[in-house]
Enzyme design. Structure first.
Site, PDB file in Angstrom:
ATOM      1  CB  ALA B  97      -0.948   0.067   1.298  1.00  0.00           C
ATOM      2  CB  SER B 124      -1.585  -1.862  -3.197  1.00  0.00           C
ATOM      3  OG  SER B 124      -2.618  -1.816  -1.987  1.00  0.00           O
ATOM      4  CD  GLN B 145      -4.743  -5.715  -2.425  1.00  0.00           C
ATOM      5  OE1 GLN B 145      -4.666  -4.581  -2.836  1.00  0.00           O
ATOM      6  NE2 GLN B 145      -5.581  -6.122  -1.578  1.00  0.00           N
ATOM      7  CB  THR B 173      -6.137  -9.085   0.252  1.00  0.00           C
ATOM      8  OG1 THR B 173      -5.298  -8.829  -0.871  1.00  0.00           O
ATOM      9  CG2 THR B 173      -5.455  -9.296   1.605  1.00  0.00           C
ATOM     10  CG  HIS B 276      -2.204  -8.611   5.283  1.00  0.00           C
ATOM     11  ND1 HIS B 276      -3.035  -8.454   4.450  1.00  0.00           N
ATOM     12  CD2 HIS B 276      -1.749  -7.307   5.075  1.00  0.00           C
ATOM     13  CE1 HIS B 276      -3.330  -7.456   3.956  1.00  0.00           C
ATOM     14  NE2 HIS B 276      -2.329  -6.548   4.308  1.00  0.00           N
ATOM     15  NE  ARG B 279       1.472  -4.085   7.197  1.00  0.00           N
ATOM     16  CZ  ARG B 279       2.630  -3.278   7.361  1.00  0.00           C
ATOM     17  NH1 ARG B 279       3.830  -3.736   7.474  1.00  0.00           N
ATOM     18  NH2 ARG B 279       2.445  -1.919   7.517  1.00  0.00           N
ATOM     19  CG  ASP B 307       2.932 -12.291   1.004  1.00  0.00           C
ATOM     20  OD1 ASP B 307       3.569 -11.394   0.359  1.00  0.00           O
ATOM     21  OD2 ASP B 307       2.498 -12.006   2.043  1.00  0.00           O
ATOM     22  NE  ARG B 311      12.710  -9.192   5.314  1.00  0.00           N
ATOM     23  CZ  ARG B 311      11.645  -9.249   4.967  1.00  0.00           C
ATOM     24  NH1 ARG B 311      10.999 -10.190   4.022  1.00  0.00           N
ATOM     25  NH2 ARG B 311      10.548  -8.921   6.153  1.00  0.00           N
TER      26      ARG B 311
END
Lengths: 389, 389, 389, 389
Positions: B97, B124, B145, B173, B276, B279, B307, B311
């Site tokens: 976002a 997004s 998304q 989502t 998420h 989150r 997802d 890294r």
């Protein structure tokens, strides 16, 4: 609790909500600003080296919650009927001794918060205010926590007073037949009498009857066995008490499934799975770790409460998933009371309930009945212990 | 993220590659120089106490990769066909976002990097730039998304705009029916509006239609259940959406194998195993930990994306080995964008792809099809959890 | 042990009890005020990198104790008959070398404390005072710890002296055929001779006979195998010793169940499960971890003592639950002696006994016979190892 | 390695033994005084984030050693015949590149130490001195470590030189077909050429033949697969090499039991279980963790060496117990060389051998053949992984 603050630096309780709270647990973070360090060490410390008090918290981190998708939760709620009492949510205010030490309104403020939030409250035998005074302050659902007194007459006097003041149940605490010191509190300089403000009578809930004289010990006698344990509760005391009152009798302090089975056979109203907040046997397992085996031992019908380590709504969710019908709040109650009195306690309960609702929503549970072991998964790298016999 | 830097000390984005990078993950190390501390706390923070965000990273460390010898890898490559789309590598840019908060070119820069590196990009719903503007900036494979809007007409308007702008798939989502705050972001002083540069319209991707009025709550109603969850996606919403568009529909936010099975039965194009980025429900398991059971639930054919927590190229390798067809990059995308715009994002993707190739080479895998659970071994001292039902 | 104190800053032993003790283990916390840092590093350090010394302590934390309710413990006690000797409690004072280094009264003070508290005491071959002097100081139950000397005549001389001085048993230590250095002590600058006060003769318990000359080593010989191990105890030495004395013979240093079985077959009085306080093979398992398999190997009848890591009454409880008949105190004895001489040792023992009684009371055990594995539960997140063959 | 020292503060190598050593591993503790920080980061660092380099060390701590009593070890020794070669002890000096960077005598000093201690030495292809110069310096048992060169003629030239210089075996390293950078070394500022003293020719062991030109890459080609892996060893290269020389051929870098089986079928002399000291695939399992499955795959007869993480005699003991015939010393060799040249390396080997003998003595093992899995027990709280197929 790292902060050390001299009593001089402690603030008086707020008369409004504190700013900047993220969660109910933040009341614990604020507490050092409102409670002098030695008293806070006494409140937060467990017995001995705090092993069980620490374990109570760590146990929740060994579980994870599984989110679910696309569930219709528009009619969700947190209501539950517990032993015939309709609860707005499965959160209860545990008995905490001498709350006058942290707030001048003491248990009266707790009763006001209990009433405002429709939360059952358990008053401690060792309350700062008399049980009648607290009853007058409100609280829709009030239970009375009972320690058996050295003389049965004194115990009976407490039971009668609780009955007459309208307490709806008794919670008999069995897990501390002997006092165990907290190293943390001792090292912080906590001494019980000095920590209380002068205008408060400690243990004002106790009857005026003199305590029993300490038994005379022989040279080979033990201060524990032939001393303190002489007055410790025995099965016949439980049977006697059950014969003296029509109030439902809950037992607090159960960890072992065999004890749970035995007590269920005595006809008690329900059990509180608890290790006294880690304040009794240092080295005992976490309350949460004992819960599944206790639930398995007593079957699905007997009401079980979980006490020890609840700091958030997801903690409550995990306890419910592992077999509790409701959970009890002890230390967080004292923290919120110290920070902002009745308002703080009510706010803490509101935050906790919303955290529970949020967790339920994301885990796809519309009602408490939807919460179960299938909602949890063991956190990786963790083994789980449970006193299976 | 320990560094605290006032906004004044933050550098503008570079227009060249940063020096001294060892690995793609170094973009995360550089980010504090380019993103003000409160905003970075918002970007890096998970919900609550960051337990799931932390678990997402830790999950990868519980696996080790087995090197193999003497393999002929001269014709090795990282190509894969995903739901009919040929991919140069199994790396995708996740929907993030409001990227305008970290770079003035916002999602436009991401689209340029996506095109330069032949990387699929998911835009997004809450983008800083309109979906049409981003489509004009490039990107060979662009997906959109979608959050379901309170009114179906608004949702449909978004779908039609995405179709007309040439987005090739929708990613619905489902994992955040309720917003959950990040304690880290709150404590760092993050407040959504102030953190955005004044020249950027937040959520410019959203239609102009007014948001639905908050439902009126009764005294006994819950802000969660009778409030936020009134507009939460339900199965009928999914069926409705599937009937409105011919675009392939992916579902993002699946962790539980039963949800995966259910969604597979609805005819979706594929699933994104995701929490998420930690989150949503704080305390949910790591995405990677849920992947094997989801793969087992849906069988080998349904495309799965992973997802959360990627890294490095060896992280991607582990996700592919445990059942993912490709992986999504979220936070690392935002970090690289903040550091060096489109160039940074493209460079991050190039580094990640080479790290993946290096891992494949040393693990003896010439193609993605050679990567499987047999390439991994559990790291010692670790137990693995997976929500098996 | 972090504190570094120069010898100059060390206090002389107290002639009264120290203030502010919470538990027996606090004697270890006070010790740095009374023992110079190099000597304390020698006392507290294990061999090598302290791995086994550390493991001895950690092993106890892997068990939790289950509280029980409503037990009648009014007639509880800690008495036990061990190999025909009536003990007031299952606590024993282990053999510790050269106690004159920490207190001028040395083993005499220990004997006084042993007598005052009715605690069996084991005198070290390497005592600061002669075994006759210690015998004269008291101690109802006195055993003599024996190292086999290079020459049998010297060993026999020690045995005869112990018999004549009224020692009631021999404890043959077998676990240190080779000396292993402590890195901690070496780095702290510990050197054996200088650390002893000038008025004390080290190893005054040893006979005047000259030590055997070091064997001559060939070019290809090993200082370990062809050097030190030439004089190491072998099975025939054990049989010889058993034929020389009617004193009960205990064996100290057993960890492996096969060794336990073998020794039980030789007719010894009992075994001490011990790794020499972590001072022999660095990397050996904790004593407590080896106890269950040793108990299983020898059956319920053979007396077993546990040595290593006991710092509290709940540690003692756990050792008893896992198969020990009694436990031995080594380092804590030295600490208490350094702090307050005979008074300190007696006080430490009293505290430890009361801690054990408290644990028994809360675990619902009236007598030592009630303590067993059913009283324990594995701490979560822990696996247990045991040298099963 | 926390210490940061500028090159200016680094000491020249000692010409005598350092004082105050407790153990062979202390050479690693002294190394920062003798090796400039960037170079030491290169020597001590693994690839990437050092995960495998760290795992190599941690693996040994997951095992404990069981002491045994009353064993007759007077004729104990550490001799072993390895593939026809009589060894004084099961310790070998691994191939380490460019030792001239830490000591002016470079591999010559190592050869002198090898001869003095009767220790087999493996010379690196990337040595600072030519293989002929090192051969002239001594070393009873000298093997040559071989990297396949891009052109077979160059490889063959190395083999012939090794044969003529009297090397008795070849050790073909297969585990690094691609170079992987060390983040630690990069961040410490290590750059290969500058770190070498000007009077040393890097890689003086390599033939003068020009390196092969880098292959031309197409737009869609990978620098890994179509670049570096073009020259990576393939099975036919192994067969070719086996046909070119009568020297026994060892393979270094085996971790997977299937690779071990495959290589055993090719007729190699033995295998070195190794992950290149954690310098190849970061995230690969520890060498020790892979050893049991490799031993199980090849059966008891094929010689196996363990490379990676040996810092003490008890580490060596554990490797032998889990299936190795001998162990290799890499980093400790470089540390000891930097501290005190040939004398340091010889001393380090002597300390290590005595530590092994001490461990054997306390574990009741007279010879290497007595060492086996029955001597070990898993450390509590640890799970063990092994790449079982």
């Amino acid at each position: 609790m790292r902060q050390e603050s001299s009593p001089a630096s402690v603030q008086p309780p707020l008369s409004q909500l504190p700013a900047g709270l993220c969660a109910a647990a933040d009341y614990a973070r604020l507490a050092p600003q409102f409670i002098a360090a030695p008293l806070l060490a006494h409140i937060d410390g467990g017995s001995g080296r705090d092993r069980t008090a620490t374990a109570n918290l760590a146990a929740f981190e060994r579980w994870q919650i599984l989110p679910r998708l696309l569930r219709d939760l528009r009619h969700g709620h947190t209501r539950r009927t517990l032993a015939g009492t309709a609860l707005r949510h499965p959160l209860m205010l545990a008995a905490v001794a001498q709350l006058g030490a942290v707030h001048p309104q003491a248990e009266r403020a707790v009763a006001q918060a209990a009433e405002a939030t429709q939360t059952p409250m358990v008053l401690s035998t060792l309350s700062s205010l008399s049980l009648e005074d607290v009853a007058a302050a409100g609280g829709a659902t009030r239970w009375f926590q009972l320690y058996l007194q050295p003389q049965r007459a004194a115990t009976l006097q407490l039971v009668r007073r609780a009955e007459q003041a309208g307490y709806q149940a008794l919670v008999l605490t069995l897990d501390t037949p002997v006092q165990t010191p907290s190293h943390r509190a001792l090292r912080a300089g906590y001494r019980a009498p000095q920590a209380l403000p002068p205008n408060l009578q400690p243990m004002a809930g106790l009857p005026a009857a003199p305590t029993a004289p300490a038994p005379a010990l022989g040279a080979d006698d033990s201060r524990i066995f032939q001393g303190a344990m002489q007055a410790a509760p025995r099965p016949e005391d439980l049977d006697w008490l059950l014969g003296q009152t029509r109030l439902p009798l809950w037992i607090k302090g159960v960890l072992h499934p065999d004890d749970a089975r035995l007590l269920a056979g005595h006809g008690v109203a329900g059990l509180v799975v608890s290790n006294h907040g880690g304040r009794s046997l240092d080295g005992a397992p976490a309350s949460l770790d004992c819960l599944p085996a206790v639930r398995a031992a007593v079957g699905p019908a007997l009401p079980l409460l979980l006490d020890g380590g609840i700091r958030s709504g997801d903690d409550a969710f995990k306890a419910l998933a592992l077999g509790a019908d409701a959970v009890m709040l002890g230390r967080l109650q004292a923290h919120a009371l110290a920070v902002a009195g009745a308002l703080g306690v009510a706010h803490m309960l509101k935050l906790l309930r919303e955290e529970l609702e949020l967790t339920m929503a994301l885990a796809g549970c519309a009602t408490l009945a939807d919460i179960g072991p299938h909602c949890l998964v063991a956190a990786p790298g963790q083994a789980h212990s449970s006193p299976v016999v």
